[in-house]
Design an enzyme around this catalytic site. Sequence first.
Site, short mmCIF file in Angstrom:
data_model
loop_
_atom_site.label_atom_id
_atom_site.label_comp_id
_atom_site.label_asym_id
_atom_site.label_seq_id
_atom_site.Cartn_x
_atom_site.Cartn_y
_atom_site.Cartn_z
N LYS A 1 0.79 -1.25 0.01
CA LYS A 1 0.04 -0.03 0.12
C LYS A 1 0.74 1.23 0.07
CE LYS A 1 -2.18 -0.36 3.71
NZ LYS A 1 -1.55 -1.68 4.27
N ARG B 1 -9.13 1.74 8.71
CA ARG B 1 -8.82 0.30 9.09
C ARG B 1 -9.85 -0.21 10.00
NH1 ARG B 1 -2.96 1.28 8.88
NH2 ARG B 1 -2.01 -0.67 9.01
N ARG C 1 11.77 -6.19 5.40
CA ARG C 1 11.76 -4.86 4.96
C ARG C 1 12.63 -3.92 5.73
NH1 ARG C 1 5.66 -2.12 5.01
NH2 ARG C 1 5.86 -2.04 7.21
N ARG D 1 11.71 -1.26 10.79
CA ARG D 1 10.57 -0.59 11.54
C ARG D 1 10.34 -1.51 12.92
NH1 ARG D 1 5.54 0.60 8.14
NH2 ARG D 1 4.42 -0.45 9.99
N ARG E 1 -0.47 -8.13 13.58
CA ARG E 1 -1.01 -7.15 12.56
C ARG E 1 -1.35 -7.97 11.66
NH1 ARG E 1 4.57 -4.87 11.16
NH2 ARG E 1 3.63 -3.69 9.36
P1 ADP Z 1 1.32 -1.58 7.93
O1 ADP Z 1 0.22 -1.34 6.83
O2 ADP Z 1 2.46 -1.95 7.42
O3 ADP Z 1 0.90 -2.21 9.13
P2 ADP Z 1 1.22 1.11 8.69
O4 ADP Z 1 2.32 2.20 8.57
O5 ADP Z 1 0.09 1.52 7.78
O6 ADP Z 1 1.82 -0.18 8.27
O7 ADP Z 1 0.50 1.22 10.21
C1 ADP Z 1 1.63 0.96 11.40
C2 ADP Z 1 0.87 0.93 12.59
O8 ADP Z 1 0.16 2.27 12.85
C3 ADP Z 1 -0.32 0.06 12.94
O9 ADP Z 1 -0.02 -1.28 13.18
C4 ADP Z 1 -1.36 0.88 13.98
O10 ADP Z 1 -0.82 0.44 15.31
C5 ADP Z 1 -0.94 2.23 13.64
N1 ADP Z 1 -2.17 2.59 12.66
C6 ADP Z 1 -1.96 3.15 11.22
N2 ADP Z 1 -2.98 3.37 10.90
C7 ADP Z 1 -4.06 3.26 11.51
C8 ADP Z 1 -5.49 3.47 11.53
N3 ADP Z 1 -6.32 4.06 10.41
N4 ADP Z 1 -6.20 3.15 12.87
C9 ADP Z 1 -5.51 2.59 13.89
N5 ADP Z 1 -4.20 2.29 13.86
C10 ADP Z 1 -3.45 2.76 12.71
#
Ligand code: ADP
Length: 207
Positions: free
Chosen positions: A14, A89, A123, A153, A164
């Site tokens: 994404k 999400r 990654r 990360r 996750r």
């Molecule tokens: P990935 O898609 O690889 O898990 P992201 O960078 O999108 O990575 O998200 C990392 C973390 O940030 C998530 O596991 C969550 O804890 C938090 N997060 C990001 N976006 C949201 C959201 N829309 N709602 C709740 N938590 C979020």
Amino acid sequence: MKNLVFLGPPGAGKGTQAARISARLGLPHISTGNILRAAIKEGTPIGLKAKSYMDAGNLVPDEVVIGIVKDRIAKDDCANGYILDGFPRTLPQAEALAQITQITMAVNIAVEDELLVKRLSGRRVCPACGLTTHVNSYSGANCPTCGAALIQRADDNEATIRNRLSVYNKQTQPLIDFYQQRGILETVDGYQDIDLVTDAIVRAIEA
Ligand code: ADP
Ligand code: ZN
């Protein structure tokens, strides 16, 4: 106007695709994950609140991320549209978003779980320019684009990755139906070569 949502499990690509589409179409790329990681780094109240959830691979509370997105998409650079990466999400997030704006299309990047674990555990990301690399295709310690030291990360370890994915399957997967029912879902095969995924998304958006 192009108000786009990118859906897909962690590791589906994404963020990579959102950055590419953002550059091609000139739309701002809004990643809630990146915004939250920046808040943690700066030690803001939102960052302090988000850190423990993110380190465990759990979702940050809805009201926190809804507030972030609401403020962000109200800015001038979003007047012609935007790409939301990692938001919504949960169903309450999708419902809150529907109250404040009209989404044009939801792009679902589909990839299987086992491949996701491999992608995420190898990654590496560049904290300076945002480039994502993988240890199997690039073994250097520094970013090939800007030279900054690459990092892993905090949530890209196997136990947190599995959590996750399970959080995704329970809480985010239902959004595929949510957008399908509204007739705006486009699914793209995220298993293809990175450039082919980009082309498929551009075709879907421009169709
Ligand atoms: P990935 O898609 O690889 O898990 P992201 O960078 O999108 O990575 O998200 C990392 C973390 O940030 C998530 O596991 C969550 O804890 C938090 N997060 C990001 N976006 C949201 C959201 N829309 N709602 C709740 N938590 C979020
Ligand atoms: Zn870089």
